[in-house]
Design a protein around this motif. Structure first.
Motif, PDB file in Angstrom:
ATOM      1  N   GLU A 226       0.871  -1.165   0.000  1.00  0.00           N
ATOM      2  CA  GLU A 226       0.000   0.000   0.000  1.00  0.00           C
ATOM      3  C   GLU A 226       0.917   1.225   0.000  1.00  0.00           C
ATOM      4  O   GLU A 226       1.506   1.560   1.037  1.00  0.00           O
ATOM      5  CB  GLU A 226      -0.926  -0.037   1.217  1.00  0.00           C
TER       6      GLU A 226
ATOM      7  N   THR B 296       0.557   4.386  -0.011  1.00  0.00           N
ATOM      8  CA  THR B 296       0.275   5.582   0.782  1.00  0.00           C
ATOM      9  C   THR B 296       0.667   5.440   2.247  1.00  0.00           C
ATOM     10  O   THR B 296       0.664   6.431   2.974  1.00  0.00           O
ATOM     11  CB  THR B 296      -1.223   5.961   0.713  1.00  0.00           C
TER      12      THR B 296
ATOM     13  N   PHE C  70       5.222   9.263   1.074  1.00  0.00           N
ATOM     14  CA  PHE C  70       4.487   9.049  -0.173  1.00  0.00           C
ATOM     15  C   PHE C  70       4.073  10.361  -0.834  1.00  0.00           C
ATOM     16  O   PHE C  70       4.273  10.576  -2.024  1.00  0.00           O
ATOM     17  CB  PHE C  70       3.250   8.173   0.074  1.00  0.00           C
ATOM     18  N   TRP C  71       3.478  11.262  -0.048  1.00  0.00           N
ATOM     19  CA  TRP C  71       2.930  12.493  -0.637  1.00  0.00           C
ATOM     20  C   TRP C  71       4.054  13.399  -1.124  1.00  0.00           C
ATOM     21  O   TRP C  71       3.916  14.101  -2.131  1.00  0.00           O
ATOM     22  CB  TRP C  71       2.019  13.194   0.374  1.00  0.00           C
TER      23      TRP C  71
ATOM     24  N   THR D 249      -4.285   2.195  -4.781  1.00  0.00           N
ATOM     25  CA  THR D 249      -4.416   2.187  -3.329  1.00  0.00           C
ATOM     26  C   THR D 249      -5.683   1.435  -2.936  1.00  0.00           C
ATOM     27  O   THR D 249      -6.618   1.351  -3.727  1.00  0.00           O
ATOM     28  CB  THR D 249      -4.466   3.632  -2.786  1.00  0.00           C
TER      29      THR D 249
ATOM     30  N   ARG E 258      -5.730   5.660   3.129  1.00  0.00           N
ATOM     31  CA  ARG E 258      -5.260   6.997   3.507  1.00  0.00           C
ATOM     32  C   ARG E 258      -5.885   8.111   2.663  1.00  0.00           C
ATOM     33  O   ARG E 258      -5.410   9.245   2.695  1.00  0.00           O
ATOM     34  CB  ARG E 258      -3.720   7.065   3.385  1.00  0.00           C
ATOM     35  N   ILE E 259      -6.905   7.780   1.900  1.00  0.00           N
ATOM     36  CA  ILE E 259      -7.546   8.819   1.085  1.00  0.00           C
ATOM     37  C   ILE E 259      -8.610   9.506   1.936  1.00  0.00           C
ATOM     38  O   ILE E 259      -9.811   9.284   1.790  1.00  0.00           O
ATOM     39  CB  ILE E 259      -8.139   8.246  -0.228  1.00  0.00           C
TER      40      ILE E 259
ATOM     41  N   ARG F 186      -6.700  14.586   2.097  1.00  0.00           N
ATOM     42  CA  ARG F 186      -5.842  14.111   1.004  1.00  0.00           C
ATOM     43  C   ARG F 186      -6.573  14.172  -0.332  1.00  0.00           C
ATOM     44  O   ARG F 186      -5.980  14.456  -1.362  1.00  0.00           O
ATOM     45  CB  ARG F 186      -5.378  12.678   1.272  1.00  0.00           C
TER      46      ARG F 186
END
Lengths: 97, 445
Positions: B84, B86, B91-92, B109, B113-114, B118
């Motif tokens: 995964e 994220t 990651f960002w 994903t 984490r969305i 985000r």
């Protein structure tokens, strides 16, 4: 003959050309379209558009015989459909020149 | 590994695009980059056998150097996955770095984490429209999805889709691995995608990674392949309504080709970078036999892509082998290399899911399924483990503890068989048939 041959054109500003053994890969960062230019001559034409007064001159500069101009014009129309190339405003070109 | 002997390596000067692609490109068209093997889920069919982070995972700086190199090579976009991705803390940061360096990102994903925040970031000008989000969903209902992806994963995915929609993020992708369980849900998937303003993407179940353990049970049945083909023909007829990632070229042997390259791109136009910088021929071939090199140890990604012996071999035209006399060889080109390899079939023979039936014949013959060369699955199961595996861990009970008539005589046993789907009991003779039917019922956990 396609009217495009007498017009000034250019590669779109958001397009990158990546050389490949068969020609080039064209990627449009705006619409994310990927297109393959299958002949090195077509790549030379597309690269030369901005420097030529019209499309016909760009074809001649790239060594494309007149008998193939119609076929190349059709290919260029195809590229224009996804904004890989676009008509060049004449006034802007004159200012650059 | 022997792929095929004595193949010409000189590129023809003319020929179709597909023929040109078979000889490989100076840089991949599209590249998959698994950022981490760590994952919050334990999907039964995970093709990278993900779960635990590998301690050798590329650092943030190393990952940025990879992005710099992709920019120099004009790789215009990467598919980021995992694990995964994220849950990597950087990651960002890496996402923004890639976008700022003309490397567009599509990331896969499970949605964990969305968050609304985000989602707003993804929809913002910071991402400049260079970011695609692909939410994995393997069932149009929680029952079907959670069976392979684990409890709660359906709700997580739908919450992510809702957050993206609410934030004004356009055209998210819903990515579905087609299985025996969900082929009947294609219309429902399309309706879900429409509901969230998303695009449906269907891909093929590969027997790669943990997928090898469940492939026999989950890969679509022959009649379902036909159903899938017909559905795809109908829904891809007018443009790009449904994406397939060029996944189903083995179905081309039904007749008309589906849109796309219809070509195995492994090592030719695609490849995979794994979390530790190992470069594999394709995302479905994480095995030492398809390992081209390591970008840290072997002089960078470009060096590996352009000079590895494995990729040179893959770029010489393949012979059809056992398939060359088949009239459909030009359509399917022998199918998927990874699907053959991980089912123990020869690489120059038919695909295990050959729609002309040659695959079933090959599977019935002598074969050895290759042992995995790496596995990052969690050592002990967590609460996220899919239900289908829990069933196998149930303590055995004696047959007569559940049925006073177990093993009484053959007539009685036969009647148990016919009632297997509704009976929780397990008479010895019926246990095999029964376990299968029971194991598809998520309420039986």
């Amino acid at each position: 003959m396609d009217a495009l041959l007498g017009e000034p054109w250019t590669l779109s500003p958001s397009v990158a050309l990546r050389p490949e053994p068969f020609g080039a890969l064209a990627y449009h960062f705006g619409n994310r379209k990927l297109t393959f230019l299958k002949r090195p001559e077509l790549v030379a034409v597309v690269r030369g558009l901005a420097q030529a007064p019209d499309v016909r001159t760009a074809l001649e500069n790239a060594g494309v015989p007149a008998s193939q101009h119609a076929a190349y014009a059709a290919a260029l129309r195809g590229l224009a459909a996804t904004d890989m190339i676009r008509p060049r405003p004449v006034r802007a070109a004159e200012e650059v020149a | 590994m022997t792929i095929a002997p004595e193949r010409p390596t000189r590129r023809p000067e003319t020929g179709s695009l597909v023929q040109q692609f078979e000889y490989g490109l100076d840089a991949p068209i599209c590249l998959t980059w698994e950022l981490t093997y760590a994952c919050n889920l334990e999907c039964a069919h995970c093709l990278s056998s993900s779960g635990r982070r590998d301690p050798r995972e590329l650092s943030t700086e190393q990952a940025k150097a990879v992005i710099d190199e992709l920019q120099r090579m004009q790789v215009f976009y990467v598919n980021i996955g995992g694990g995964e991705p994220t849950i990597r803390p950087d990651f960002w940061e890496l996402l923004e770095y890639a976008v700022d360096h003309q490397v567009g990102v599509k990331f896969s994903t499970n949605g964990v984490r969305i968050t609304p925040e985000r989602a707003r970031f993804l929809a913002s000008p910071a991402c400049g429209g260079y970011v695609d989000v692909q939410i994995s969903l393997d069932g149009a209902t929680a029952e079907v999805n959670d069976y392979v992806r684990g409890p709660g994963s359906y709700d997580t995915a739908l919450r992510a889709l809702q957050n993206l929609k609410d934030a004004g993020f356009r055209d998210a992708k819903i990515s579905v691995v087609c299985t025996r369980e969900n082929i009947g849900q294609l219309d429902a998937f399309k309706a879900l995608a429409d509901e969230y303003g998303a695009t449906l993407r269907l891909t093929r179940l590969r027997p790669s990674g943990r997928g090898a353990d469940v492939w026999d049970e989950l890969h679509p049945l022959p009649e379902q392949q036909r159903e899938l083909y017909d559905w795809l023909m109908e829904h891809t007829a007018d443009g790009e309504q449904v994406l397939t990632g060029d996944s189903f070229f083995h179905l081309a042997a039904f007749g008309e080709s589906l849109p796309g390259l219809n070509l195995c791109g492994a090592g030719r136009v695609v490849c995979l970078i794994d979390p530790i910088g190992d470069v594999y021929a394709c995302p479905f071939a994480i095995h030492e036999n398809f390992l081209a090199g390591n970008l840290l140890a072997d002089g960078g990604f470009q060096q590996v892509w352009q000079t590895s012996a494995l990729f040179q071999e893959l770029r010489s035209p393949q012979t059809g082998g056992a398939c060359s006399s088949c009239q459909f060889f030009d359509s399917c080109r022998g199918g998927c290399m990874a699907a053959k390899f991980f089912t123990g079939l020869p690489l120059d023979g038919p695909d295990p899911e050959c729609v002309q039936g040659y695959g079933e014949h090959a599977l019935a013959g002598e074969r050895t399924i290759p042992a995995p060369s790496q596995d990052h699955s969690k050592a002990s199961p967590t609460r996220n483990q899919p239900v289908m595996l829990q069933l196998l861990t149930r303590p055995p009970v004696s047959a007569c503890a559940e049925s006073p008539l177990a093993g009484f005589d053959t007539r009685v046993t036969a009647s148990f068989l016919s009632r297997a789907a509704t009976q929780p009991a397990a008479a010895p003779d019926a246990s095999q048939a029964q376990r299968r039917s029971v194991s598809f019922d998520p309420d039986q956990s």
